[in-house]
Design a protein around this motif. Structure first.
Motif, mmCIF file in Angstrom:
data_model
loop_
_atom_site.group_PDB
_atom_site.id
_atom_site.type_symbol
_atom_site.label_atom_id
_atom_site.label_comp_id
_atom_site.label_asym_id
_atom_site.label_seq_id
_atom_site.Cartn_x
_atom_site.Cartn_y
_atom_site.Cartn_z
ATOM 1 N N ARG A 192 -7.002 -4.307 1.223
ATOM 2 C CA ARG A 192 -6.067 -5.067 0.385
ATOM 3 C C ARG A 192 -6.081 -6.552 0.757
ATOM 4 N NH1 ARG A 192 -2.291 -3.359 -2.816
ATOM 5 N NH2 ARG A 192 -0.835 -4.880 -3.602
ATOM 6 N N ARG B 102 -7.012 0.883 4.479
ATOM 7 C CA ARG B 102 -6.455 0.522 3.168
ATOM 8 C C ARG B 102 -5.818 -0.867 3.206
ATOM 9 N NH1 ARG B 102 -4.977 6.429 1.960
ATOM 10 N NH2 ARG B 102 -6.066 6.748 -0.010
ATOM 11 N N VAL C 267 0.846 -1.198 0.000
ATOM 12 C CA VAL C 267 0.000 0.000 0.000
ATOM 13 C C VAL C 267 0.880 1.246 0.000
ATOM 14 C CG1 VAL C 267 -1.652 1.354 1.355
ATOM 15 C CG2 VAL C 267 -2.007 -1.113 1.065
#
Length: 196
Positions: free
Chosen positions: A35, A31, A18
């Motif tokens: 993922r 985030r 990320v």
């Protein structure tokens, strides 16, 4: 629900990915969870906080960068070692911008994790080892390490930000900068009286 096989290492690698995609400063638990296909809360079974995750990313990146430099400089000395060291540093920064940023950030890292991480310690050993070929001793050795780090980091940071708009390619300037560093290290100025 924690996804099968989720570990602190997998969370760290996902965080590093990320970071490379969106920037180290934009890494968030949300985030990373997206993922990995899990809920945010699932991550806390493996990392304590966002700061903990950032520290883990920094240690992972330091290990990766150090391995890259060690492989590049193995068996080399003098100018060859300097160029291989610098080129490996720059290549890592280009290929992994978020991870590289993590290696330069001021982060509080869990002392237990840091104690077990070979990357930062090995990085210091590699740098001092490479500079031994230039026959420097303290305090010149520390000054030379700081000069190299400042030069390498400054160059790659400016390059990443698009700061080299001149027609001359950054690669040629990089090569000349390394030539200049080599010459300086070969002819390091004598310390002033009382300098320690």
């Amino acid at each position: 629900m924690v996804r099968a096989g989720l570990t602190a290492d997998r969370v760290t690698v996902a965080g590093a990915e990320v970071a490379d995609e969106v920037g180290f400063d934009r890494v968030s638990m949300s985030r990373v969870a997206r993922r990995l296909g899990v809920k945010d809360a699932s991550l806390y079974a493996h990392v304590r906080s966002l700061e903990d995750l950032r520290g883990r990313i920094a240690l992972l990146a330091a290990d990766e960068k150090t391995i890259r430099i060690a492989e590049a400089t193995a068996g080399l000395s003098g100018r060859d070692a300097l160029v291989a060291f610098a080129d490996a540093w720059r290549a890592y920064a280009h290929e992994h911008p978020g991870r590289y940023a993590a290696t330069q950030a001021a982060i509080e890292i869990d002392p237990r994790l840091a104690a077990d991480a070979p990357g930062p310690r090995r990085a210091v050993e590699l740098t001092y080892g490479m500079l031994r070929g230039y026959r420097l001793s303290e305090p010149d050795l520390t000054d030379a390490v700081r000069l190299l780090r400042s030069t390498f980091h400054g160059f790659v940071a400016l390059e990443a930000a698009g700061g080299f708009a001149h027609a001359r390619t950054p690669q040629r300037s990089w090569e000349r900068a390394l030539d200049a560093l080599h010459t300086l290290l070969e002819h390091w100025p004598t310390a002033r009286e009382g300098d320690s």
